[in-house]
Design a protein around this motif. Structure first.
Motif, PDB file in Angstrom:
ATOM      1  N   HIS A   1     -16.136  29.146 -33.842  1.00 57.88           N
ATOM      2  CA  HIS A   1     -16.534  28.288 -34.952  1.00 57.88           C
ATOM      3  C   HIS A   1     -18.003  27.886 -34.781  1.00 57.88           C
ATOM      4  O   HIS A   1     -18.524  27.913 -33.673  1.00 57.88           O
ATOM      5  CB  HIS A   1     -15.651  27.028 -34.994  1.00 57.88           C
ATOM      6  N   PHE A   2     -18.639  27.532 -35.874  1.00 59.37           N
ATOM      7  CA  PHE A   2     -20.041  27.107 -35.825  1.00 59.37           C
ATOM      8  C   PHE A   2     -20.112  25.648 -35.388  1.00 59.37           C
ATOM      9  O   PHE A   2     -19.300  24.832 -35.803  1.00 59.37           O
ATOM     10  CB  PHE A   2     -20.697  27.249 -37.200  1.00 59.37           C
ATOM     11  N   GLU A   3     -21.099  25.357 -34.550  1.00 61.74           N
ATOM     12  CA  GLU A   3     -21.393  23.976 -34.198  1.00 61.74           C
ATOM     13  C   GLU A   3     -22.849  23.885 -33.759  1.00 61.74           C
ATOM     14  O   GLU A   3     -23.507  24.902 -33.567  1.00 61.74           O
ATOM     15  CB  GLU A   3     -20.442  23.438 -33.127  1.00 61.74           C
ATOM     16  N   ALA A   4     -23.337  22.650 -33.610  1.00 64.54           N
ATOM     17  CA  ALA A   4     -24.736  22.432 -33.234  1.00 64.54           C
ATOM     18  C   ALA A   4     -25.000  22.958 -31.827  1.00 64.54           C
ATOM     19  O   ALA A   4     -24.086  23.100 -31.006  1.00 64.54           O
ATOM     20  CB  ALA A   4     -25.065  20.946 -33.311  1.00 64.54           C
ATOM     21  N   ASP A   5     -26.268  23.252 -31.570  1.00 59.18           N
ATOM     22  CA  ASP A   5     -26.723  23.708 -30.252  1.00 59.18           C
ATOM     23  C   ASP A   5     -26.061  25.009 -29.809  1.00 59.18           C
ATOM     24  O   ASP A   5     -25.710  25.189 -28.644  1.00 59.18           O
ATOM     25  CB  ASP A   5     -26.526  22.627 -29.180  1.00 59.18           C
ATOM     26  N   THR A   6     -25.886  25.913 -30.770  1.00 62.32           N
ATOM     27  CA  THR A   6     -25.350  27.231 -30.433  1.00 62.32           C
ATOM     28  C   THR A   6     -26.339  28.314 -30.866  1.00 62.32           C
ATOM     29  O   THR A   6     -27.235  28.074 -31.668  1.00 62.32           O
ATOM     30  CB  THR A   6     -23.992  27.497 -31.122  1.00 62.32           C
TER      31      THR A   6
END
Length: 199
Positions: A19-24
């Motif tokens: 899944h998409f998330e911040a700091d990736t």
């Protein structure tokens, strides 16, 4: 194929998320139309700028659209004979790094295996490491090419038709590399001096 990588600790190998998330770091290779749509929608990207990166002849440049930085560069396909270059798009959003490649990106293996240490929350440093790997592919191939050219020119009086064809092929590769590197250089300089966007 979309890979979502997260590495903010001292772990050697990055964590792969679904899944998409911040700091990736979102890395996309040989994207399908559905994958392009998914990325555009999730990160509010300019679809036409992503489609530019899928043009095999796309030249290095930099664009800023809605506070998102799009850096178009090229990398060497060293396993291909003769060597060729192909586009790579680096997208910097406020919270993520996204890379989009028309072809398989061999240098990704070094990042995925932990051979290159990085932190996905430190995007500027990660991009510099990415640039360094791209430059190394050029340097490695240029060193190899220089040796081959010296070998051919050392015996010009006995040069064969096959060696003339090789020479012309090498000249074409050098022209491609030169024009690419001349366009990439100011982009790297602007990025290194913070003239593009605040990360």
């Amino acid at each position: 194929m979309i890979r979502i990588l997260k590495k903010i600790t001292s772990e050697k190998v990055p964590e792969e998320l679904n899944h998409f998330e911040a700091d990736t770091w979102i890395h996309i290779e040989e994207p399908t139309d559905n994958e392009i749509e998914r990325i555009v929608e999730a990160f509010k990207l300019d679809k036409s700028l992503l489609q530019d990166a899928l043009d095999i002849d796309e030249v290095p440049r930099m664009e800023i659209e809605d506070d998102i930085l799009y850096i178009y560069t090229r990398y060497v396909l060293v396993n291909q004979i003769p060597a060729d270059t192909t586009p790579l798009l680096i997208i910097i959003t406020k919270q993520n790094l996204i890379t989009l490649s028309l072809r398989d990106l061999p240098i990704m293996t070094k990042f995925l295996s932990g051979k290159i240490d990085f932190n996905t929350s430190k995007r500027s440093l990660l991009i510099i490491k990415l640039f360094r790997q791209i430059n190394e592919t050029y340097s490695t191939y240029l060193n190899s090419l220089t040796k081959k050219l010296r070998s051919i020119t050392a015996s010009l009086e006995k040069i064969s038709a096959q060696e003339i064809i090789q020479f012309v092929t090498y000249e074409s590769i050098l022209y491609d590399f030169n024009s690419t590197l001349l366009r990439i250089s100011p982009i790297y300089r602007n990025f290194m001096h913070g003239r593009s966007i605040k990360l």
